[in-house]
Design a protein around this motif. Structure first.
Motif, PDB file in Angstrom:
ATOM      1  N   SER A  68      44.050  45.326  34.038  1.00  0.00           N
ATOM      2  CA  SER A  68      43.062  46.444  34.245  1.00  0.00           C
ATOM      3  C   SER A  68      43.444  47.818  33.597  1.00  0.00           C
ATOM      4  O   SER A  68      42.834  48.817  33.927  1.00  0.00           O
ATOM      5  CB  SER A  68      42.898  46.632  35.833  1.00  0.00           C
ATOM      6  OG  SER A  68      43.965  47.190  36.310  1.00  0.00           O
ATOM      7  N   PHE A 100      47.174  37.994  37.831  1.00  0.00           N
ATOM      8  CA  PHE A 100      46.215  37.755  36.667  1.00  0.00           C
ATOM      9  C   PHE A 100      44.781  37.904  37.348  1.00  0.00           C
ATOM     10  O   PHE A 100      43.969  38.542  36.442  1.00  0.00           O
ATOM     11  CB  PHE A 100      46.617  36.245  36.093  1.00  0.00           C
ATOM     12  CG  PHE A 100      45.822  36.194  35.033  1.00  0.00           C
ATOM     13  CD1 PHE A 100      46.564  36.332  33.677  1.00  0.00           C
ATOM     14  CD2 PHE A 100      44.585  35.688  34.851  1.00  0.00           C
ATOM     15  CE1 PHE A 100      45.854  36.249  32.384  1.00  0.00           C
ATOM     16  CE2 PHE A 100      43.904  35.374  33.699  1.00  0.00           C
ATOM     17  CZ  PHE A 100      44.572  35.849  32.576  1.00  0.00           C
ATOM     18  N   ILE A 101      44.444  37.155  38.432  1.00  0.00           N
ATOM     19  CA  ILE A 101      43.163  36.949  38.874  1.00  0.00           C
ATOM     20  C   ILE A 101      42.682  38.340  39.375  1.00  0.00           C
ATOM     21  O   ILE A 101      41.571  39.099  39.056  1.00  0.00           O
ATOM     22  CB  ILE A 101      42.976  36.033  39.915  1.00  0.00           C
ATOM     23  CG1 ILE A 101      43.629  34.628  39.662  1.00  0.00           C
ATOM     24  CG2 ILE A 101      41.664  35.856  40.555  1.00  0.00           C
ATOM     25  CD1 ILE A 101      42.876  33.873  38.523  1.00  0.00           C
ATOM     26  N   ILE A 102      43.428  39.213  40.282  1.00  0.00           N
ATOM     27  CA  ILE A 102      43.136  40.106  40.711  1.00  0.00           C
ATOM     28  C   ILE A 102      42.643  41.301  39.837  1.00  0.00           C
ATOM     29  O   ILE A 102      41.669  41.912  39.667  1.00  0.00           O
ATOM     30  CB  ILE A 102      44.085  40.543  41.777  1.00  0.00           C
ATOM     31  CG1 ILE A 102      44.436  39.959  43.011  1.00  0.00           C
ATOM     32  CG2 ILE A 102      44.042  42.208  42.043  1.00  0.00           C
ATOM     33  CD1 ILE A 102      43.110  39.880  43.903  1.00  0.00           C
ATOM     34  N   THR A 103      43.674  41.534  38.879  1.00  0.00           N
ATOM     35  CA  THR A 103      43.525  42.429  37.759  1.00  0.00           C
ATOM     36  C   THR A 103      42.650  42.124  36.841  1.00  0.00           C
ATOM     37  O   THR A 103      42.047  43.011  36.119  1.00  0.00           O
ATOM     38  CB  THR A 103      44.882  42.870  37.140  1.00  0.00           C
ATOM     39  OG1 THR A 103      45.228  41.581  36.649  1.00  0.00           O
ATOM     40  CG2 THR A 103      46.036  43.474  38.092  1.00  0.00           C
ATOM     41  N   LEU A 104      42.396  40.970  36.513  1.00  0.00           N
ATOM     42  CA  LEU A 104      40.930  40.573  35.768  1.00  0.00           C
ATOM     43  C   LEU A 104      39.848  40.920  36.496  1.00  0.00           C
ATOM     44  O   LEU A 104      38.739  41.372  35.981  1.00  0.00           O
ATOM     45  CB  LEU A 104      41.075  38.918  35.776  1.00  0.00           C
ATOM     46  CG  LEU A 104      39.996  38.364  34.642  1.00  0.00           C
ATOM     47  CD1 LEU A 104      40.093  38.832  33.205  1.00  0.00           C
ATOM     48  CD2 LEU A 104      39.923  36.908  34.700  1.00  0.00           C
ATOM     49  N   GLY A 105      39.747  40.652  37.895  1.00  0.00           N
ATOM     50  CA  GLY A 105      38.634  41.383  38.647  1.00  0.00           C
ATOM     51  C   GLY A 105      38.617  42.856  38.617  1.00  0.00           C
ATOM     52  O   GLY A 105      37.391  43.376  38.028  1.00  0.00           O
ATOM     53  N   THR A 106      39.600  43.513  38.822  1.00  0.00           N
ATOM     54  CA  THR A 106      39.556  44.915  38.663  1.00  0.00           C
ATOM     55  C   THR A 106      39.323  45.657  37.272  1.00  0.00           C
ATOM     56  O   THR A 106      38.787  46.653  36.997  1.00  0.00           O
ATOM     57  CB  THR A 106      40.754  45.559  39.517  1.00  0.00           C
ATOM     58  OG1 THR A 106      41.824  44.880  38.813  1.00  0.00           O
ATOM     59  CG2 THR A 106      40.963  45.608  40.709  1.00  0.00           C
ATOM     60  N   ILE A 115      47.263  42.359  45.519  1.00  0.00           N
ATOM     61  CA  ILE A 115      48.278  41.247  45.307  1.00  0.00           C
ATOM     62  C   ILE A 115      49.069  40.846  46.458  1.00  0.00           C
ATOM     63  O   ILE A 115      49.389  39.717  46.821  1.00  0.00           O
ATOM     64  CB  ILE A 115      48.930  41.821  43.887  1.00  0.00           C
ATOM     65  CG1 ILE A 115      47.910  41.913  42.930  1.00  0.00           C
ATOM     66  CG2 ILE A 115      50.093  40.988  43.453  1.00  0.00           C
ATOM     67  CD1 ILE A 115      47.917  42.475  41.311  1.00  0.00           C
ATOM     68  N   MET A 139      47.432  37.266  46.458  1.00  0.00           N
ATOM     69  CA  MET A 139      46.568  36.592  45.397  1.00  0.00           C
ATOM     70  C   MET A 139      47.337  36.979  43.898  1.00  0.00           C
ATOM     71  O   MET A 139      48.334  37.756  43.813  1.00  0.00           O
ATOM     72  CB  MET A 139      45.140  37.290  45.322  1.00  0.00           C
ATOM     73  CG  MET A 139      44.590  36.933  46.809  1.00  0.00           C
ATOM     74  SD  MET A 139      42.978  37.444  46.840  1.00  0.00           S
ATOM     75  CE  MET A 139      41.986  36.503  45.806  1.00  0.00           C
ATOM     76  N   THR A 140      47.041  35.963  43.074  1.00  0.00           N
ATOM     77  CA  THR A 140      47.697  36.108  41.753  1.00  0.00           C
ATOM     78  C   THR A 140      47.228  37.363  41.065  1.00  0.00           C
ATOM     79  O   THR A 140      46.072  37.775  40.894  1.00  0.00           O
ATOM     80  CB  THR A 140      47.131  34.906  40.942  1.00  0.00           C
ATOM     81  OG1 THR A 140      46.820  33.970  41.852  1.00  0.00           O
ATOM     82  CG2 THR A 140      48.196  34.560  40.039  1.00  0.00           C
ATOM     83  N   ASN A 200      45.213  47.566  43.385  1.00  0.00           N
ATOM     84  CA  ASN A 200      45.640  46.169  42.881  1.00  0.00           C
ATOM     85  C   ASN A 200      46.973  45.730  43.670  1.00  0.00           C
ATOM     86  O   ASN A 200      46.699  44.580  43.993  1.00  0.00           O
ATOM     87  CB  ASN A 200      46.236  46.365  41.465  1.00  0.00           C
ATOM     88  CG  ASN A 200      44.959  46.487  40.224  1.00  0.00           C
ATOM     89  OD1 ASN A 200      44.021  45.813  40.537  1.00  0.00           O
ATOM     90  ND2 ASN A 200      45.189  47.305  39.382  1.00  0.00           N
TER      91      ASN A 200
END
Lengths: 317, 497
Positions: A68, A120-126, A112, A117-118, A108
């Motif tokens: 992000s 990669f997924i969290i920051t892909l979302g943010t 995390i 949570m992973t 973030n």
């Protein structure tokens, strides 16, 4: 053993010399390329990626990732521009922008480490959430303001003199501070421990959740600082800026010798990684190569750097 | 009289409907090595998790030196003097030895690391173990396994534990390293540390422990002095039945040569090996850790690129050595690393069983799941695998049952020559006996087996011939009757017998 260690440490540095040498072959280009004013330009162009890479180095050493960053840089540059519009002083703007970046990082980190949570997924979302929020905040247009002392941070009054722009000094001081923190503080060593083996770190009483949240928050503060430099460079807050910059920043850290699986990485390496990318961009422009060619070269350099690193590691084993 | 160092009474613990511990009592004296034995699933790990603070007990009392003991978490347990060394080593591989030893308790002032003090403390901890010579600056992951374990023990000792729990500490150690570890454990005991020693190797327990407690089905079923207790007696308590012979009686009837390896070399770890294997034969491969045993079977199977050498299968040279070709040629390989290489833990029992021949379960590229499940179900029945059905993920099974699934893959294929690398590592006595029976059955059917093992009784109990490897070379191969444990160890170490 010692020569091998030395070689491993010098690896990115040799890479930097190699790309500089590469662009110095052509006598025609050398005249412009190998001059102090041009290196000043390169340094200035490195500042944003370099400051971002400081935060990313912490995260990657701890075995995480943050996608992000580009959005965070756009968001904080918009925040900075809006505050300047409202007449805040430069010091207050700097503080607010760094806090805003830290806030995104904190979110973030809490998601995390707290929700397990992973990254990669969290920051892909943010990445999406923060990008959208910056456009919302900016009414989907650039935020302009009259003038601010911050505008001068990424330029020098005297392009041919010896003085470096403020931004480069900020990056340098931040880099030294981060390197010392990583090496000399308990927090810094815990970052390595978490990236190397998180379960063990927890077992040994390292406060892993708190440390991870702190890592992302601190990295976020660096991204806020990078956003400030972005603001200074454009002299406006642009919610659409720095799309994809996270990849440049991650690449700089990886070229600098960090491992995406965690536990390995240095500030010096990441800074040289950022410089290598800036030299490549600058040199390609001087050579008159089209931008698509630069993209190809940078892609190849990333793969080559990681491949050489693996070769070095397998020989060392 | 002094209270015992550790006293557990009536410990109970359930997970949902499963009763894991139904009343365990255990008393450990100061300066005693106390063996805790039991089959997998007997409740040892649950009990250890309660002791080390990872889980709370549902009922029962715990006392440490006479005071109530109820640790909040593992860290609290450590502070109160109970430390644990897990079976899987838990070091941070990138950090240096001293950083690993001091991890979580780094001396600092205002957040700043006091490097010199930390190193001195780490050095002192290693010196107490007689390993002060280890390079403190070297990354922990670059040490041999045995020394990594020393580093881990040094870390546990840093907090001056009163009770040290060791879970299967020798499962990946060679004999010589095991001896060194025992010396360390005895030193700790003599300094007054109570050691709870969990192991499947009853010979080790017999040599090392002062007293023992046997767990079965979540209950302590027996405790006593080790001196004067025969391993067979412990086994009887553990499995609740008389296991007179762990190893099946068998008479070798070797047939024609099916596998011939000439001058095989692969990398630094395997510099030269010759061997022949006959149908119906079980050939053991012994040697210290790092002697090249694993590399030998991996190179034969084609998992390691070989530098030179010839492998002949039933007289025909195996020209292309890679795993796919090896399977097709009739070789079957069982990895020593069950969890990371041997099995796909999230996949089902049935899928793991047919992995090498998925193509035969398909039609035009579409898999016929019902047939796959039928194949898996057949092996669950034939090998007595404890699973809810062919669809259950392998990762949910116990170690022994996982290993049976891994073996089922070789049987299903079907392989004619079995390369088995440590097939009984880390599994309980009951499953071991079943796997031995299975291997003996293979030989009876005329299939050939190469059995790599670090466990000498297993090699002597199962094999017709035993080959010894030393520093990458296969140095000697004799019939079992021509070896004794001392002569075999001497060959492995390179000393005169």
């Amino acid at each position: 053993m010692n020569t091998k260690n030395l070689l491993a440490k010098l690896g990115p540095f040799l890479g930097l010399l190699l790309v500089i040498g590469l662009f110095s072959i052509s006598t025609e280009v050398r005249g412009y390329f190998l001059t102090y004013p041009n290196f000043k330009i390169i340094l200035t162009q490195t500042v944003i990626v370099a400051i971002g890479a400081l935060g990313m180095t912490l995260i990657i050493i701890a075995g995480g990732i943050d996608l992000s960053v580009g959005s965070a840089i756009a968001f904080t540059s918009v925040v900075g521009a809006l505050l300047i519009q409202r007449g805040w002083s430069a010091a207050a703007v700097v503080l607010a922008v760094v806090v805003a970046g830290g806030g995104i990082g904190l979110l973030n980190g809490v998601a995390i480490a707290g929700l397990r949570m992973t990254p990669f997924i969290i920051t892909l979302g943010t990445l999406g959430v923060v990008r959208g929020s910056s456009k919302w905040l900016a009414n989907n247009e650039t935020v302009n303001y009259d003038a601010s002392p911050i505008n001068s941070w990424m330029t020098t009054a005297d392009p041919f003199g010896w003085s470096l722009p403020t931004g480069a000094w900020v990056a340098l001081v931040a880099a030294i501070g981060t390197a010392v923190m990583l090496r000399q503080t308990v927090f810094g060593r815990h970052i390595f421990a978490i990236g190397s083996n998180e379960a063990t770190a927890r077992l040994c009483g390292v406060p892993t959740v708190r440390t991870k949240i702190l890592i992302y928050a601190l990295a976020g503060a660096f991204f806020g600082l990078a956003g400030l430099m972005q603001l200074s460079r454009l002299r406006q807050g642009d919610p659409t800026v720095a799309v994809g910059l996270e990849l440049d920043i991650i690449a700089a850290v990886i070229i600098g010798g960090a491992s995406l699986s965690g536990g390995v990485g240095t500030v010096l390496g990441s800074m040289i990684g950022a410089l290598i990318m800036a030299v490549l961009r600058n040199g390609s422009q001087q050579m008159g190569w089209p931008t698509y060619f630069q993209e190809i070269i940078i892609g190849v350099v990333i793969i080559a750097a990681v491949f050489l690193d693996r070769l070095r590691q397998s020989k060392g084993a | 009289m002094m209270p015992p160092r550790l006293r557990l009474m009536g410990i109970r613990k359930s997970f949902g409907a499963t009763l894991a511990l139904r009343g365990v009592s255990l008393e450990v004296a100061p300066g005693e090595v106390h063996a805790l034995v039991g089959e997998n699933g007997a409740g040892k790990s649950t009990l250890m998790n309660i002791l080390s603070g990872a889980l709370p007990a549902d009922a029962g009392t715990l006392e440490l030196d006479g005071a109530p003991y109820a640790p909040r978490d593992t860290l609290d347990a450590r502070h109160r003097g109970v430390a644990m060394i897990h079976q899987e080593l838990s070091l941070a591989p990138h950090l240096s030895a001293w950083e690993n030893i001091m991890l979580g308790a780094e001396p600092s002032r205002g957040g700043w690391l006091r490097r010199r003090e930390a190193k001195a403390l780490a050095r002192a901890a290693l010196e107490r173990l007689g390993h002060g010579h280890l390079d403190l600056e070297r990354a922990a992951g670059k040490f041999p396994i045995a020394e990594q374990q020393i580093i881990e023990i040094a870390r546990a000792l840093r907090t001056e534990p009163r009770v040290l729990v060791m879970d299967e500490p020798t499962s990946s150690l060679a004999q010589a390293d095991t001896e060194r570890l025992f010396t360390v454990i005895r030193q700790l005991r003599d300094r007054g540390v109570s050691v709870i020693y969990i192991s499947h190797f009853l010979e080790e327990v017999e040599r090392l422990a002062d007293r023992y407690t046997v767990l079965k089905d979540g209950q302590s079923v027996g405790t006593g002095l080790m001196a004067g207790t025969a391993p067979a007696q412990l086994v009887r308590l553990m499995v609740g039945r008389e296991v007179t012979e762990l190893y099946p009686a068998r008479t070798a009837r070797p047939g024609a040569t099916v596998l011939e390896v000439r001058n095989l070399a692969a990398g630094r770890r395997l510099t030269g090996a010759d061997l022949t294997l006959a149908a119906g034969e079980i050939l053991g491969v012994a040697g210290l850790i790092g002697a090249g045993r694993t590399e030998l079977v991996r190179a034969v199977f084609g998992l390691e690129a070989s530098d030179r050498g010839v492998v002949r299968l039933e007289g025909r040279e195996l020209s292309r050595r890679e795993p796919g070709a090896s399977w097709r040629a009739g070789l079957g390989f069982l990895s020593e690393n069950r969890k990371e290489e041997g099995l796909m833990l999230p996949l089902s029992v049935a899928e793991n069983t047919v992995l090498t021949k998925l193509g035969r379960f398909g039609r035009l590229g579409w898999l016929r799941r019902r047939e796959i499940d039928a194949a898996g179900a057949a092996w669950i029945g034939r090998l007595g695998i404890k699973a809810s059905g062919p669809g259950q993920p392998v990762g949910q099974l116990s170690g022994g049952n996982q290993q049976k699934v891994a073996l089922a893959r070789l049987l299903e294929h079907p392989a004619r020559i079995f390369l088995l690398d440590e097939p009984t590592r880390g599994i309980d006595v009951g499953s071991k006996a079943q796997i031995y029976e299975l291997i003996a059955g293979l030989a009876r059917e005329g299939r050939a087996v190469v059995l790599v093992s670090s466990y000498l009784p297993e090699l002597f109990g199962m094999c017709d011939r035993i080959a010894v490897m030393r520093r990458g070379e296969l140095v000697e191969c004799r019939a079992r009757a021509d070896w004794t444990e001392p002569s075999l160890m001497a060959a492995a170490i390179g000393a005169a017998a």
